[in-house]
Write an enzyme that holds these catalytic residues in place. Structure first.
Site, PDB file in Angstrom:
ATOM      1  N   MET A   1       3.816  -2.774  -2.308  1.00 11.89           N
ATOM      2  CA  MET A   1       2.866  -3.031  -3.385  1.00 11.89           C
ATOM      3  C   MET A   1       3.493  -3.801  -4.558  1.00 11.89           C
ATOM      4  O   MET A   1       3.278  -3.463  -5.721  1.00 11.89           O
ATOM      5  CB  MET A   1       2.249  -1.707  -3.867  1.00 11.89           C
ATOM      6  CG  MET A   1       1.561  -0.930  -2.750  1.00 11.89           C
ATOM      7  SD  MET A   1       0.368  -1.892  -1.799  1.00 11.89           S
ATOM      8  CE  MET A   1      -1.109  -1.526  -2.713  1.00 11.89           C
TER       9      MET A   1
ATOM     10  N   HIS B   1      -3.497  -6.350   5.144  1.00 11.58           N
ATOM     11  CA  HIS B   1      -4.317  -6.148   3.948  1.00 11.58           C
ATOM     12  C   HIS B   1      -5.605  -5.429   4.352  1.00 11.58           C
ATOM     13  O   HIS B   1      -6.229  -5.793   5.359  1.00 11.58           O
ATOM     14  CB  HIS B   1      -4.628  -7.496   3.303  1.00 11.58           C
ATOM     15  CG  HIS B   1      -5.452  -7.366   2.054  1.00 11.58           C
ATOM     16  ND1 HIS B   1      -4.900  -6.942   0.859  1.00 11.58           N
ATOM     17  CD2 HIS B   1      -6.772  -7.558   1.828  1.00 11.58           C
ATOM     18  CE1 HIS B   1      -5.863  -6.894  -0.053  1.00 11.58           C
ATOM     19  NE2 HIS B   1      -7.000  -7.265   0.506  1.00 11.58           N
TER      20      HIS B   1
ATOM     21  N   SER C   1       2.531   4.890   7.017  1.00  9.34           N
ATOM     22  CA  SER C   1       1.897   5.161   8.317  1.00  9.34           C
ATOM     23  C   SER C   1       1.925   3.904   9.191  1.00  9.34           C
ATOM     24  O   SER C   1       2.023   4.002  10.411  1.00  9.34           O
ATOM     25  CB  SER C   1       0.473   5.693   8.143  1.00  9.34           C
ATOM     26  OG  SER C   1      -0.375   4.702   7.635  1.00  9.34           O
ATOM     27  N   ASN C   2       1.852   2.740   8.585  1.00  6.77           N
ATOM     28  CA  ASN C   2       1.978   1.505   9.383  1.00  6.77           C
ATOM     29  C   ASN C   2       3.401   1.338   9.912  1.00  6.77           C
ATOM     30  O   ASN C   2       3.595   0.885  11.037  1.00  6.77           O
ATOM     31  CB  ASN C   2       1.562   0.283   8.562  1.00  6.77           C
ATOM     32  CG  ASN C   2       0.054   0.108   8.538  1.00  6.77           C
ATOM     33  OD1 ASN C   2      -0.539  -0.287   9.532  1.00  6.77           O
ATOM     34  ND2 ASN C   2      -0.573   0.443   7.422  1.00  6.77           N
TER      35      ASN C   2
HETATM   36  C1  GAR Z   1      -2.385   0.027   4.068  1.00  3.90           C
HETATM   37  O1  GAR Z   1      -3.751   0.382   4.118  1.00  3.90           O
HETATM   38  C2  GAR Z   1      -2.238  -1.455   3.793  1.00  3.90           C
HETATM   39  O2  GAR Z   1      -3.268  -2.224   4.315  1.00  3.90           O
HETATM   40  C3  GAR Z   1      -2.262  -1.477   2.292  1.00  3.90           C
HETATM   41  O3  GAR Z   1      -1.534  -0.350   1.897  1.00  3.90           O
HETATM   42  C4  GAR Z   1      -1.712   0.673   2.864  1.00  3.90           C
HETATM   43  C5  GAR Z   1      -0.343   1.237   3.202  1.00  3.90           C
HETATM   44  O4  GAR Z   1      -0.448   2.383   4.003  1.00  3.90           O
HETATM   45  N1  GAR Z   1      -1.682  -2.674   1.799  1.00  3.90           N
HETATM   46  C6  GAR Z   1      -2.139  -3.326   0.734  1.00  3.90           C
HETATM   47  O5  GAR Z   1      -3.059  -2.927   0.060  1.00  3.90           O
HETATM   48  C7  GAR Z   1      -1.373  -4.593   0.411  1.00  3.90           C
HETATM   49  N2  GAR Z   1      -2.108  -5.381  -0.527  1.00  3.90           N
HETATM   50  P1  GAR Z   1       0.844   2.982   4.711  1.00  3.90           P
HETATM   51  O6  GAR Z   1       1.935   3.124   3.649  1.00  3.90           O
HETATM   52  O7  GAR Z   1       0.397   4.320   5.221  1.00  3.90           O
HETATM   53  O8  GAR Z   1       1.249   2.055   5.795  1.00  3.90           O
END
Ligand code: GAR
Length: 209
Positions: free
Chosen positions: A86, A105, A13-14
Protein backbone atom coordinates in the site's frame (compact mmCIF):
# COMPACT_ATOMS: atom_id res chain seq x y z
CA UNK A 1 14.25 -20.45 -12.78
CA UNK A 2 12.61 -17.04 -12.35
CA UNK A 3 13.25 -15.42 -9.00
CA UNK A 4 10.33 -13.57 -7.45
CA UNK A 5 10.00 -10.98 -4.70
CA UNK A 6 6.60 -10.27 -3.18
CA UNK A 7 5.96 -6.82 -1.69
CA UNK A 8 3.33 -6.65 1.05
CA UNK A 9 1.87 -4.35 3.68
CA UNK A 10 -0.85 -6.40 5.36
CA UNK A 11 -2.43 -9.78 5.87
CA UNK A 12 -0.81 -11.40 2.85
CA UNK A 13 -3.59 -13.74 1.79
CA UNK A 14 -2.47 -13.23 -1.81
CA UNK A 15 1.10 -14.05 -0.78
CA UNK A 16 -0.28 -17.25 0.77
CA UNK A 17 -2.05 -18.14 -2.47
CA UNK A 18 1.22 -17.60 -4.36
CA UNK A 19 3.13 -19.77 -1.88
CA UNK A 20 0.48 -22.53 -2.01
CA UNK A 21 0.49 -22.53 -5.82
CA UNK A 22 4.02 -24.00 -5.95
CA UNK A 23 4.96 -21.77 -8.85
CA UNK A 24 7.64 -22.86 -11.26
CA UNK A 25 9.48 -19.68 -10.20
CA UNK A 26 11.07 -19.34 -6.77
CA UNK A 27 9.84 -16.79 -4.22
CA UNK A 28 13.25 -15.51 -3.17
CA UNK A 29 12.02 -12.99 -0.62
CA UNK A 30 9.19 -10.93 0.82
CA UNK A 31 9.51 -7.23 1.60
CA UNK A 32 7.11 -5.45 3.94
CA UNK A 33 7.00 -1.75 4.70
CA UNK A 34 5.15 -2.61 7.93
CA UNK A 35 6.89 -4.65 10.65
CA UNK A 36 3.54 -5.91 12.02
CA UNK A 37 2.26 -7.26 8.68
CA UNK A 38 0.95 -10.81 9.10
CA UNK A 39 2.32 -11.54 5.63
CA UNK A 40 5.79 -11.71 7.22
CA UNK A 41 4.66 -14.66 9.39
CA UNK A 42 3.33 -16.43 6.32
CA UNK A 43 6.70 -15.97 4.58
CA UNK A 44 8.65 -17.20 7.61
CA UNK A 45 6.37 -20.24 7.96
CA UNK A 46 7.16 -21.09 4.36
CA UNK A 47 10.90 -20.64 4.91
CA UNK A 48 11.10 -17.56 2.68
CA UNK A 49 13.55 -14.72 3.39
CA UNK A 50 11.97 -11.50 4.65
CA UNK A 51 13.01 -7.87 4.81
CA UNK A 52 11.24 -5.10 6.71
CA UNK A 53 11.88 -1.74 5.12
CA UNK A 54 9.86 0.84 7.00
CA UNK A 55 8.96 3.80 4.84
CA UNK A 56 8.70 5.98 7.95
CA UNK A 57 12.44 5.67 8.51
CA UNK A 58 13.34 7.36 5.24
CA UNK A 59 13.19 11.08 4.46
CA UNK A 60 11.30 10.65 1.19
CA UNK A 61 9.79 8.16 -1.24
CA UNK A 62 12.93 7.93 -3.40
CA UNK A 63 15.19 7.07 -0.44
CA UNK A 64 12.78 4.31 0.64
CA UNK A 65 12.49 2.97 -2.89
CA UNK A 66 16.29 2.94 -3.30
CA UNK A 67 16.63 0.60 -0.32
CA UNK A 68 13.93 -1.70 -1.72
CA UNK A 69 15.62 -1.63 -5.11
CA UNK A 70 18.93 -2.69 -3.57
CA UNK A 71 17.24 -5.53 -1.68
CA UNK A 72 15.66 -6.78 -4.92
CA UNK A 73 19.08 -6.70 -6.61
CA UNK A 74 20.63 -8.56 -3.66
CA UNK A 75 18.03 -11.31 -4.11
CA UNK A 76 18.68 -11.27 -7.87
CA UNK A 77 14.97 -10.83 -8.58
CA UNK A 78 13.42 -11.16 -12.06
CA UNK A 79 9.78 -10.52 -11.15
CA UNK A 80 8.28 -8.23 -8.49
CA UNK A 81 4.76 -9.07 -7.33
CA UNK A 82 2.88 -6.40 -5.39
CA UNK A 83 0.39 -8.16 -3.12
CA UNK A 84 -1.47 -5.64 -1.01
CA UNK A 85 1.55 -3.31 -0.99
CA UNK A 86 0.00 0.00 0.00
CA UNK A 87 2.70 2.51 -0.99
CA UNK A 88 2.87 4.53 -4.17
CA UNK A 89 6.20 3.84 -5.87
CA UNK A 90 8.46 6.55 -7.28
CA UNK A 91 8.76 6.97 -11.05
CA UNK A 92 12.44 5.96 -10.91
CA UNK A 93 11.67 2.67 -9.14
CA UNK A 94 8.78 1.86 -11.47
CA UNK A 95 10.97 2.55 -14.49
CA UNK A 96 13.72 0.28 -13.16
CA UNK A 97 11.22 -2.60 -12.86
CA UNK A 98 8.95 -1.81 -15.77
CA UNK A 99 7.81 -5.00 -17.50
CA UNK A 100 8.96 -6.99 -14.47
CA UNK A 101 6.47 -5.82 -11.86
CA UNK A 102 2.78 -6.73 -11.50
CA UNK A 103 0.03 -5.67 -9.12
CA UNK A 104 -3.41 -6.88 -8.18
CA UNK A 105 -6.12 -4.30 -7.69
CA UNK A 106 -9.60 -4.92 -6.24
CA UNK A 107 -11.68 -3.56 -9.11
CA UNK A 108 -12.33 -4.07 -12.79
CA UNK A 109 -9.79 -1.56 -14.05
CA UNK A 110 -9.93 1.01 -15.57
CA UNK A 111 -12.88 1.48 -13.20
CA UNK A 112 -12.18 2.49 -9.60
CA UNK A 113 -8.47 3.16 -9.46
CA UNK A 114 -7.24 3.98 -5.95
CA UNK A 115 -8.85 3.16 -2.60
CA UNK A 116 -12.24 2.01 -1.21
CA UNK A 117 -13.19 0.25 -4.41
CA UNK A 118 -15.92 -2.00 -2.93
CA UNK A 119 -17.87 0.88 -1.39
CA UNK A 120 -17.55 2.93 -4.56
CA UNK A 121 -18.95 0.04 -6.63
CA UNK A 122 -21.94 -0.16 -4.25
CA UNK A 123 -22.45 3.60 -4.29
CA UNK A 124 -22.61 3.58 -8.09
CA UNK A 125 -24.91 0.55 -8.18
CA UNK A 126 -22.70 -1.49 -10.52
CA UNK A 127 -23.83 -5.07 -11.12
CA UNK A 128 -20.34 -6.38 -11.91
CA UNK A 129 -17.19 -6.11 -9.83
CA UNK A 130 -13.92 -7.97 -9.45
CA UNK A 131 -10.16 -7.66 -9.55
CA UNK A 132 -7.44 -6.98 -12.09
CA UNK A 133 -3.83 -8.13 -12.41
CA UNK A 134 -1.80 -5.59 -14.35
CA UNK A 135 1.74 -4.52 -15.12
CA UNK A 136 2.84 -1.57 -13.00
CA UNK A 137 3.57 1.68 -14.79
CA UNK A 138 4.20 5.19 -13.50
CA UNK A 139 0.51 6.07 -13.64
CA UNK A 140 -1.37 4.51 -10.69
CA UNK A 141 -3.38 1.36 -11.55
CA UNK A 142 -3.08 2.06 -15.28
CA UNK A 143 -0.60 -0.48 -16.70
CA UNK A 144 -1.71 -3.17 -19.14
CA UNK A 145 -4.26 -5.55 -17.62
CA UNK A 146 -3.33 -9.24 -17.86
CA UNK A 147 -6.28 -10.93 -16.18
CA UNK A 148 -9.54 -10.03 -14.50
CA UNK A 149 -11.78 -11.94 -12.11
CA UNK A 150 -15.41 -10.91 -12.51
CA UNK A 151 -18.33 -11.44 -10.12
CA UNK A 152 -21.93 -10.32 -9.92
CA UNK A 153 -22.84 -7.86 -7.17
CA UNK A 154 -25.93 -9.11 -5.30
CA UNK A 155 -28.55 -7.15 -3.38
CA UNK A 156 -27.16 -8.64 -0.17
CA UNK A 157 -23.60 -7.42 -0.70
CA UNK A 158 -21.93 -4.81 1.46
CA UNK A 159 -18.31 -3.62 1.29
CA UNK A 160 -17.15 -6.49 3.54
CA UNK A 161 -18.87 -9.28 1.62
CA UNK A 162 -17.57 -7.83 -1.63
CA UNK A 163 -14.03 -7.66 -0.23
CA UNK A 164 -14.27 -11.33 0.76
CA UNK A 165 -15.74 -12.42 -2.56
CA UNK A 166 -13.13 -10.45 -4.52
CA UNK A 167 -10.38 -12.03 -2.41
CA UNK A 168 -11.50 -15.50 -3.52
CA UNK A 169 -11.08 -14.42 -7.13
CA UNK A 170 -7.74 -12.76 -6.40
CA UNK A 171 -6.38 -16.00 -4.96
CA UNK A 172 -7.39 -17.74 -8.17
CA UNK A 173 -6.10 -15.32 -10.78
CA UNK A 174 -2.90 -13.98 -9.19
CA UNK A 175 -1.06 -17.32 -8.96
CA UNK A 176 -2.28 -18.15 -12.46
CA UNK A 177 -0.84 -14.96 -13.96
CA UNK A 178 2.38 -15.38 -11.97
CA UNK A 179 2.73 -18.90 -13.37
CA UNK A 180 2.07 -17.68 -16.92
CA UNK A 181 4.95 -15.22 -16.50
CA UNK A 182 7.25 -17.80 -14.87
CA UNK A 183 6.61 -20.28 -17.67
CA UNK A 184 6.95 -17.68 -20.46
CA UNK A 185 3.30 -17.86 -21.56
CA UNK A 186 3.08 -14.14 -20.86
CA UNK A 187 6.02 -12.12 -22.13
CA UNK A 188 6.64 -8.40 -21.86
CA UNK A 189 8.40 -7.30 -25.05
CA UNK A 190 9.23 -3.95 -26.67
CA UNK A 191 6.41 -4.66 -29.13
CA UNK A 192 3.92 -5.17 -26.30
CA UNK A 193 2.65 -7.98 -24.12
CA UNK A 194 2.48 -11.45 -25.69
CA UNK A 195 0.21 -14.27 -24.50
CA UNK A 196 1.03 -17.63 -26.05
CA UNK A 197 3.28 -15.69 -28.48
CA UNK A 198 0.36 -13.56 -29.76
CA UNK A 199 -0.29 -9.90 -28.88
CA UNK A 200 -2.47 -9.76 -25.77
CA UNK A 201 -5.29 -7.45 -26.80
CA UNK A 202 -7.40 -7.77 -23.66
CA UNK A 203 -7.06 -9.34 -20.23
CA UNK A 204 -7.94 -13.00 -19.73
CA UNK A 205 -11.27 -13.09 -17.90
CA UNK A 206 -12.25 -15.46 -15.10
CA UNK A 207 -15.94 -15.21 -14.29
CA UNK A 208 -17.84 -16.27 -11.19
CA UNK A 209 -21.32 -15.05 -12.09
C1 GAR B 1 -6.09 -7.20 -1.91
O1 GAR B 1 -7.50 -7.19 -1.97
C2 GAR B 1 -5.51 -6.37 -3.03
O2 GAR B 1 -6.28 -6.38 -4.19
C3 GAR B 1 -5.49 -5.00 -2.41
O3 GAR B 1 -5.11 -5.21 -1.08
C4 GAR B 1 -5.60 -6.47 -0.66
C5 GAR B 1 -4.47 -7.21 0.03
O4 GAR B 1 -4.92 -8.38 0.65
N1 GAR B 1 -4.57 -4.16 -3.09
C6 GAR B 1 -4.79 -2.86 -3.31
O5 GAR B 1 -5.77 -2.28 -2.90
C7 GAR B 1 -3.68 -2.17 -4.07
N2 GAR B 1 -4.13 -0.89 -4.53
P1 GAR B 1 -3.88 -9.45 1.20
O6 GAR B 1 -2.85 -8.71 2.06
O7 GAR B 1 -4.71 -10.39 2.02
O8 GAR B 1 -3.24 -10.11 0.03
Amino acid sequence: MIKIAVLVSGSGSNLQALIDANLSGEIAGVISNKPEAYALERAKNAGIATAVIEHKQYPNREAFDDVMHQQLLDWDVDLVILAGFMRILSAKFVQAWEGKMINIHPSLLPNYKGMHTHQRVLNTGDTLHGCTVHYVTAELDAGQALAQGVLKVTLHDNADTLANRVHVLEHLIYPQVAEWICSGKIQHTKQGVLYHNQPMLEPVQFCKL
